[in-house]
Design a protein around this motif. Structure first.
Motif, short mmCIF file in Angstrom:
data_model
loop_
_atom_site.label_atom_id
_atom_site.label_comp_id
_atom_site.label_asym_id
_atom_site.label_seq_id
_atom_site.Cartn_x
_atom_site.Cartn_y
_atom_site.Cartn_z
N UNK A 20 0.83 -1.28 0.07
CA UNK A 20 -0.07 0.12 -0.15
C UNK A 20 0.95 1.19 -0.03
N UNK A 21 1.91 1.16 0.67
CA UNK A 21 2.88 2.37 0.65
C UNK A 21 3.41 2.86 -0.48
N UNK A 22 3.79 1.85 -1.65
CA UNK A 22 3.98 1.98 -2.95
C UNK A 22 2.89 2.64 -3.80
N UNK A 61 -1.12 6.74 5.82
CA UNK A 61 0.31 7.43 6.12
C UNK A 61 0.86 7.22 7.43
N UNK A 62 -0.23 7.54 8.40
CA UNK A 62 0.19 7.82 9.85
C UNK A 62 0.38 6.36 10.47
N UNK A 63 -0.28 5.31 9.90
CA UNK A 63 0.08 3.93 10.55
C UNK A 63 1.12 3.45 9.88
N UNK A 64 1.58 3.70 8.57
CA UNK A 64 2.63 3.09 8.11
C UNK A 64 3.92 3.72 8.68
N UNK A 65 4.01 4.87 8.94
CA UNK A 65 5.08 5.59 9.83
C UNK A 65 5.29 5.04 11.10
N UNK A 66 4.08 5.09 11.87
CA UNK A 66 4.19 4.54 13.35
C UNK A 66 4.38 2.99 13.31
N UNK A 67 4.08 2.29 12.31
CA UNK A 67 4.43 0.85 12.40
C UNK A 67 6.08 0.62 12.03
#
Length: 141
Positions: A20-22, A61-67
């Motif tokens: 998903x990030x990509x 975005x927030x969850x990606x960075x926090x994880x």
């Protein structure tokens, strides 16, 4: 940090391929002893029907960075992270530009990590703020 900044950022960006990030064009751009930052372009790809940044894209975005940030505090060969709770408040909307999400640790336990993630625009205006809880799990072999 045991590795240099560019090595860490390259590793996070490499792990984002085919995810998903990509899909959302999220890129990790900065890291320090107490934070991790990523950016995401605000284009029609992440708009809601009214042409504004979709809250779900901001949450992703927030969850990606926090994880990703929790990976600094685990033994990657035998543990992994799962997000178990995300709470996000959207403060301001935007239609185009770039948003930046910076995760800072609030609590680092053996089994849970709590993060504050601030999402800002290019001028530093607060767009959203999130709290995220991660659980540390053992890799079963």
């Amino acid at each position: 940090m045991n590795m240099d900044k560019s090595t860490i950022l390259n590793a996070f960006n490499e792990r984002s391929k085919n995810t998903l990030m990509e899909t959302l064009d999220i890129e990790y751009i900065d890291v320090g002893d107490d934070f991790l930052t990523a950016k995401m372009p605000v284009t029609s790809k992440v708009h809601q029907p009214y042409g504004q940044l979709h809250g779900g894209a901001t949450a992703a975005l927030a969850e990606s960075v926090g994880s990703a940030a929790s990976n600094f505090f685990i033994h990657n060969e035998r543990q992994f992270i799962n997000g178990i709770q995300l709470s996000i408040n959207h403060i301001k909307s935007m239609k185009e530009g770039i948003v930046f999400a910076t995760a800072k640790n609030i609590h680092k336990g053996r089994t849970t990590h709590l993060w504050e993630v601030k999402v800002t625009d290019e001028e530093g205006n607060l767009i959203s703020v999130a709290k995220m809880t991660n659980i540390v799990l053992d890799i079963k072999k």
